[in-house]
Motif scaffolding. Structure first.
Motif, PDB file in Angstrom:
ATOM      1  N   TRP A 160       0.842  -1.201   0.000  1.00 19.33           N
ATOM      2  CA  TRP A 160       0.000   0.000   0.000  1.00 19.33           C
ATOM      3  C   TRP A 160       0.871   1.242   0.000  1.00 19.33           C
ATOM      4  CZ3 TRP A 160      -4.055  -1.177   4.391  1.00 19.33           C
ATOM      5  CH2 TRP A 160      -4.994  -2.099   3.915  1.00 19.33           C
ATOM      6  N   ARG A 161       1.883   1.247   0.872  1.00 23.44           N
ATOM      7  CA  ARG A 161       2.739   2.430   1.009  1.00 23.44           C
ATOM      8  C   ARG A 161       3.491   2.721  -0.288  1.00 23.44           C
ATOM      9  NH1 ARG A 161       0.953   5.418   5.003  1.00 23.44           N
ATOM     10  NH2 ARG A 161       2.366   6.767   3.900  1.00 23.44           N
ATOM     11  N   ALA A 162       3.967   1.680  -0.964  1.00 19.83           N
ATOM     12  CA  ALA A 162       4.688   1.881  -2.221  1.00 19.83           C
ATOM     13  C   ALA A 162       3.799   2.588  -3.239  1.00 19.83           C
ATOM     14  CB  ALA A 162       5.170   0.545  -2.768  1.00 19.83           C
ATOM     15  N   ASP A 163       2.510   2.289  -3.227  1.00 17.64           N
ATOM     16  CA  ASP A 163       1.569   2.931  -4.133  1.00 17.64           C
ATOM     17  C   ASP A 163       1.129   4.299  -3.612  1.00 17.64           C
ATOM     18  OD1 ASP A 163      -0.412   2.879  -6.394  1.00 17.64           O
ATOM     19  OD2 ASP A 163      -1.808   2.928  -4.709  1.00 17.64           O
ATOM     20  N   LEU A 164       0.905   4.393  -2.319  1.00 18.16           N
ATOM     21  CA  LEU A 164       0.306   5.587  -1.731  1.00 18.16           C
ATOM     22  C   LEU A 164       1.295   6.734  -1.509  1.00 18.16           C
ATOM     23  CD1 LEU A 164      -2.324   6.738  -0.578  1.00 18.16           C
ATOM     24  CD2 LEU A 164      -1.725   5.695   1.620  1.00 18.16           C
ATOM     25  N   ASP A 165       2.504   6.444  -1.091  1.00 18.50           N
ATOM     26  CA  ASP A 165       3.455   7.505  -0.737  1.00 18.50           C
ATOM     27  C   ASP A 165       3.697   8.523  -1.850  1.00 18.50           C
ATOM     28  OD1 ASP A 165       3.653   6.634   1.853  1.00 18.50           O
ATOM     29  OD2 ASP A 165       5.574   5.626   1.585  1.00 18.50           O
ATOM     30  N   PRO A 166       3.897   8.102  -3.111  1.00 16.04           N
ATOM     31  CA  PRO A 166       4.073   9.116  -4.161  1.00 16.04           C
ATOM     32  C   PRO A 166       2.838   9.997  -4.340  1.00 16.04           C
ATOM     33  CG  PRO A 166       4.779   6.955  -4.938  1.00 16.04           C
ATOM     34  CD  PRO A 166       4.114   6.750  -3.619  1.00 16.04           C
ATOM     35  N   LYS A 167       1.664   9.435  -4.127  1.00 15.55           N
ATOM     36  CA  LYS A 167       0.427  10.208  -4.244  1.00 15.55           C
ATOM     37  C   LYS A 167       0.321  11.228  -3.113  1.00 15.55           C
ATOM     38  CE  LYS A 167      -1.740   6.421  -6.624  1.00 15.55           C
ATOM     39  NZ  LYS A 167      -2.477   5.205  -6.496  1.00 15.55           N
ATOM     40  N   ILE A 168       0.699  10.822  -1.921  1.00 13.84           N
ATOM     41  CA  ILE A 168       0.691  11.744  -0.782  1.00 13.84           C
ATOM     42  C   ILE A 168       1.641  12.902  -1.051  1.00 13.84           C
ATOM     43  CG2 ILE A 168       1.390  11.997   1.640  1.00 13.84           C
ATOM     44  CD1 ILE A 168       0.342   9.126   2.076  1.00 13.84           C
ATOM     45  N   GLN A 169       2.821  12.601  -1.561  1.00 18.07           N
ATOM     46  CA  GLN A 169       3.791  13.659  -1.845  1.00 18.07           C
ATOM     47  C   GLN A 169       3.280  14.610  -2.925  1.00 18.07           C
ATOM     48  OE1 GLN A 169       6.242  14.240   0.192  1.00 18.07           O
ATOM     49  NE2 GLN A 169       5.527  12.430   1.279  1.00 18.07           N
ATOM     50  N   ALA A 170       2.598  14.088  -3.938  1.00 15.99           N
ATOM     51  CA  ALA A 170       2.032  14.937  -4.994  1.00 15.99           C
ATOM     52  C   ALA A 170       0.973  15.869  -4.415  1.00 15.99           C
ATOM     53  CB  ALA A 170       1.441  14.073  -6.104  1.00 15.99           C
ATOM     54  N   VAL A 171       0.121  15.363  -3.546  1.00 20.25           N
ATOM     55  CA  VAL A 171      -0.917  16.198  -2.930  1.00 20.25           C
ATOM     56  C   VAL A 171      -0.272  17.276  -2.065  1.00 20.25           C
ATOM     57  CG1 VAL A 171      -2.808  16.190  -1.244  1.00 20.25           C
ATOM     58  CG2 VAL A 171      -2.717  14.450  -3.049  1.00 20.25           C
ATOM     59  N   ARG A 172       0.762  16.926  -1.333  1.00 17.84           N
ATOM     60  CA  ARG A 172       1.456  17.923  -0.501  1.00 17.84           C
ATOM     61  C   ARG A 172       2.087  19.017  -1.359  1.00 17.84           C
ATOM     62  NH1 ARG A 172       4.170  13.884   4.012  1.00 17.84           N
ATOM     63  NH2 ARG A 172       2.209  13.484   5.077  1.00 17.84           N
ATOM     64  N   ARG A 173       2.706  18.626  -2.477  1.00 17.47           N
ATOM     65  CA  ARG A 173       3.292  19.631  -3.380  1.00 17.47           C
ATOM     66  C   ARG A 173       2.212  20.564  -3.934  1.00 17.47           C
ATOM     67  NH1 ARG A 173       6.246  15.182  -5.086  1.00 17.47           N
ATOM     68  NH2 ARG A 173       4.919  14.924  -6.918  1.00 17.47           N
ATOM     69  N   LEU A 174       1.088  20.000  -4.332  1.00 18.88           N
ATOM     70  CA  LEU A 174       0.004  20.830  -4.865  1.00 18.88           C
ATOM     71  C   LEU A 174      -0.547  21.777  -3.803  1.00 18.88           C
ATOM     72  CD1 LEU A 174      -1.822  18.157  -7.020  1.00 18.88           C
ATOM     73  CD2 LEU A 174      -0.694  20.238  -7.859  1.00 18.88           C
ATOM     74  N   ALA A 175      -0.693  21.292  -2.591  1.00 12.52           N
ATOM     75  CA  ALA A 175      -1.184  22.150  -1.512  1.00 12.52           C
ATOM     76  C   ALA A 175      -0.231  23.311  -1.270  1.00 12.52           C
ATOM     77  CB  ALA A 175      -1.381  21.336  -0.229  1.00 12.52           C
ATOM     78  N   ARG A 176       1.067  23.024  -1.270  1.00 14.31           N
ATOM     79  CA  ARG A 176       2.047  24.108  -1.098  1.00 14.31           C
ATOM     80  C   ARG A 176       1.978  25.092  -2.265  1.00 14.31           C
ATOM     81  NH1 ARG A 176       5.333  19.888   0.710  1.00 14.31           N
ATOM     82  NH2 ARG A 176       6.309  19.718  -1.333  1.00 14.31           N
ATOM     83  N   ARG A 177       1.931  24.574  -3.475  1.00 15.95           N
ATOM     84  CA  ARG A 177       1.930  25.424  -4.665  1.00 15.95           C
ATOM     85  C   ARG A 177       0.724  26.372  -4.682  1.00 15.95           C
ATOM     86  NH1 ARG A 177       2.011  22.352 -10.098  1.00 15.95           N
ATOM     87  NH2 ARG A 177       4.104  21.918  -9.350  1.00 15.95           N
ATOM     88  N   TYR A 178      -0.430  25.870  -4.280  1.00 15.86           N
ATOM     89  CA  TYR A 178      -1.651  26.663  -4.371  1.00 15.86           C
ATOM     90  C   TYR A 178      -2.110  27.241  -3.039  1.00 15.86           C
ATOM     91  CZ  TYR A 178      -1.729  24.933  -9.086  1.00 15.86           C
ATOM     92  OH  TYR A 178      -1.388  24.655 -10.371  1.00 15.86           O
ATOM     93  N   GLY A 179      -1.315  27.075  -2.007  1.00 15.83           N
ATOM     94  CA  GLY A 179      -1.647  27.644  -0.714  1.00 15.83           C
ATOM     95  C   GLY A 179      -2.894  27.027  -0.091  1.00 15.83           C
ATOM     96  N   ALA A 180      -3.155  25.772  -0.404  1.00 16.48           N
ATOM     97  CA  ALA A 180      -4.336  25.090   0.125  1.00 16.48           C
ATOM     98  C   ALA A 180      -4.062  24.549   1.526  1.00 16.48           C
ATOM     99  CB  ALA A 180      -4.737  23.939  -0.794  1.00 16.48           C
ATOM    100  N   ARG A 181      -5.068  24.559   2.329  1.00 19.78           N
ATOM    101  CA  ARG A 181      -4.953  23.913   3.638  1.00 19.78           C
ATOM    102  C   ARG A 181      -4.947  22.412   3.407  1.00 19.78           C
ATOM    103  NH1 ARG A 181      -9.064  27.196   7.568  1.00 19.78           N
ATOM    104  NH2 ARG A 181      -8.008  29.192   7.366  1.00 19.78           N
ATOM    105  N   LEU A 182      -4.084  21.746   4.127  1.00 25.27           N
ATOM    106  CA  LEU A 182      -3.958  20.302   3.969  1.00 25.27           C
ATOM    107  C   LEU A 182      -3.985  19.647   5.336  1.00 25.27           C
ATOM    108  CD1 LEU A 182      -3.352  17.803   2.171  1.00 25.27           C
ATOM    109  CD2 LEU A 182      -0.936  18.249   2.631  1.00 25.27           C
ATOM    110  N   LEU A 183      -4.887  18.738   5.498  1.00 31.29           N
ATOM    111  CA  LEU A 183      -4.915  17.924   6.704  1.00 31.29           C
ATOM    112  C   LEU A 183      -4.118  16.667   6.393  1.00 31.29           C
ATOM    113  CD1 LEU A 183      -5.779  17.075   9.490  1.00 31.29           C
ATOM    114  CD2 LEU A 183      -7.969  16.366   8.540  1.00 31.29           C
ATOM    115  N   ALA A 184      -2.934  16.567   6.933  1.00 26.72           N
ATOM    116  CA  ALA A 184      -2.056  15.423   6.678  1.00 26.72           C
ATOM    117  C   ALA A 184      -2.519  14.239   7.532  1.00 26.72           C
ATOM    118  CB  ALA A 184      -0.612  15.799   6.965  1.00 26.72           C
TER     119      ALA A 184
END
Length: 76
Positions: free
Chosen positions: A11-35
């Motif tokens: 699961w982690r091998a599949d999920l971790d890159p997706k989590i990192q992509a969401v975090r990058r997008l949140a930073r880029r667009y100033g979105a609030r992110l509940l980690a």
């Protein structure tokens, strides 16, 4: 039913890159992110992971309550 370590690793091998992509997008667009991933990892140090999610995916009532409380703290 608790999930084995091998399944969690897959699961982690599949999920971790997706989590990192969401975090990058949140930073880029100033979105609030509940980690939530990190939040539940920390919570699992205080109570068994099965307390928060019986199968590693679907939240228990305690998991839902923790997620709701964290969301309210984030947006309040």
């Amino acid at each position: 039913m608790p999930v084995g370590e091998e399944v969690r690793e897959a699961w982690r091998a599949d999920l971790d890159p997706k989590i990192q992509a969401v975090r990058r997008l949140a930073r880029r667009y100033g979105a609030r992110l509940l980690a939530a991933d990190g939040m539940f990892a920390a919570l699992s140090a205080t109570a068994r992971p099965e307390h928060w999610s019986a199968d590693g995916v679907h939240l228990t009532p305690a998991g839902h309550a923790a997620l709701a409380a964290a969301w309210l703290r984030l947006v309040a």
